[in-house]
Design an enzyme around this catalytic site. Structure first.
Site, short mmCIF file in Angstrom:
data_model
loop_
_atom_site.label_atom_id
_atom_site.label_comp_id
_atom_site.label_asym_id
_atom_site.label_seq_id
_atom_site.Cartn_x
_atom_site.Cartn_y
_atom_site.Cartn_z
N ASP A 140 -11.09 -5.81 -2.98
CA ASP A 140 -9.68 -6.73 -4.34
C ASP A 140 -8.81 -6.56 -3.23
OD1 ASP A 140 -11.35 -5.49 -5.83
OD2 ASP A 140 -10.02 -4.19 -5.91
N ARG B 116 -7.65 -13.68 0.57
CA ARG B 116 -7.81 -15.21 0.43
C ARG B 116 -7.80 -16.61 -0.29
NH1 ARG B 116 -12.28 -17.48 -2.26
NH2 ARG B 116 -12.10 -15.75 -2.88
N ASP C 156 -1.01 -1.54 4.77
CA ASP C 156 -1.37 -0.41 5.73
C ASP C 156 -2.68 -1.17 6.40
OD1 ASP C 156 -1.52 1.50 7.47
OD2 ASP C 156 -1.39 2.77 5.80
N GLY D 153 -2.60 -1.99 -8.28
CA GLY D 153 -3.23 -2.50 -7.58
C GLY D 153 -5.08 -2.44 -8.27
N HIS E 211 -10.46 -0.12 -2.66
CA HIS E 211 -9.80 -1.09 -3.28
C HIS E 211 -9.70 -1.88 -2.27
CE1 HIS E 211 -5.86 -0.15 -3.34
NE2 HIS E 211 -5.68 -1.28 -3.08
N HIS F 189 0.70 -1.11 -0.61
CA HIS F 189 0.06 0.02 -0.10
C HIS F 189 0.91 0.84 0.51
CE1 HIS F 189 -3.75 -2.26 1.68
NE2 HIS F 189 -3.63 -2.32 0.32
N ASP G 59 -4.38 -6.72 -8.32
CA ASP G 59 -4.63 -7.30 -7.55
C ASP G 59 -5.46 -8.51 -7.83
OD1 ASP G 59 -4.15 -5.61 -5.21
OD2 ASP G 59 -5.80 -4.69 -5.06
#
Length: 165
Positions: A101, A107, A91, A66, A98, A19, A71
């Site tokens: 995303d 996951r 962060d 991203g 997003h 990030h 992403d």
């Protein structure tokens, strides 16, 4: 879900993501570890990839940024067995537009049994592990078995597959 195994190669395919507030930390970490990283294949999302190429001697396969698809590109690479390690300096104190995303990416990495580091300390533990420089058999979801079971389930429940073709 059924599982299978795949071999994580000795030369790892490493995704580096950060990030915006964490980009300097990831860049410093990559500079400090570029000798180790140079033995592996490096992927990175947009801005992070460009910064890495500008400030290190690393060869980086840069994806989109991203927030505009990087992403998702990375998620595809994870789900298709083309990423072995995810180093994502994120962060936790800032909201990102997003977020969904990012959550999906984490996951997928977890579902596909990909080691994840979220900061310099965990990234150091990961790349300094005795397992990092070895080929390693890992357990992953069996995508083919999952698809077969779904198709079988649909046909067993009376769906006329002739109309699906």
């Amino acid at each position: 879900m059924q599982l299978t195994t795949r071999i994580m190669p000795q030369q790892k395919r490493i995704a580096l993501v950060a990030h915006d507030p964490c980009k300097p930390n990831l860049l410093n970490w990559a500079v400090d570890n570029q000798t180790t990283l140079s033995n592996h294949i490096i992927y990175a999302t947009g801005t992070t990839g460009n910064l890495l190429q500008a400030h290190t001697r690393l060869s980086v396969l840069a994806l989109m940024s991203g927030s505009i698809g990087g992403d998702q590109q990375l998620g595809y690479l994870i789900a298709s067995g083309q990423i072995d390690v995810l180093i994502f300096f994120w962060d936790p104190l800032s909201a990102v537009p997003h977020h969904s995303d990012v959550k999906a990416l984490m996951r997928l990495a977890t579902a596909w049994n990909i080691p994840i580091a979220s900061n310099a300390c965990s990234a150091n533990f990961l790349i300094n592990s005795s397992l990092f420089e070895q080929a390693l058999e890992i357990t992953v979801p069996d995508g083919d078995a999952f698809l077969s079971s779904r198709v079988s389930h649909v046909t067993q429940n009376g769906v006329n597959t002739q109309h699906l073709l």
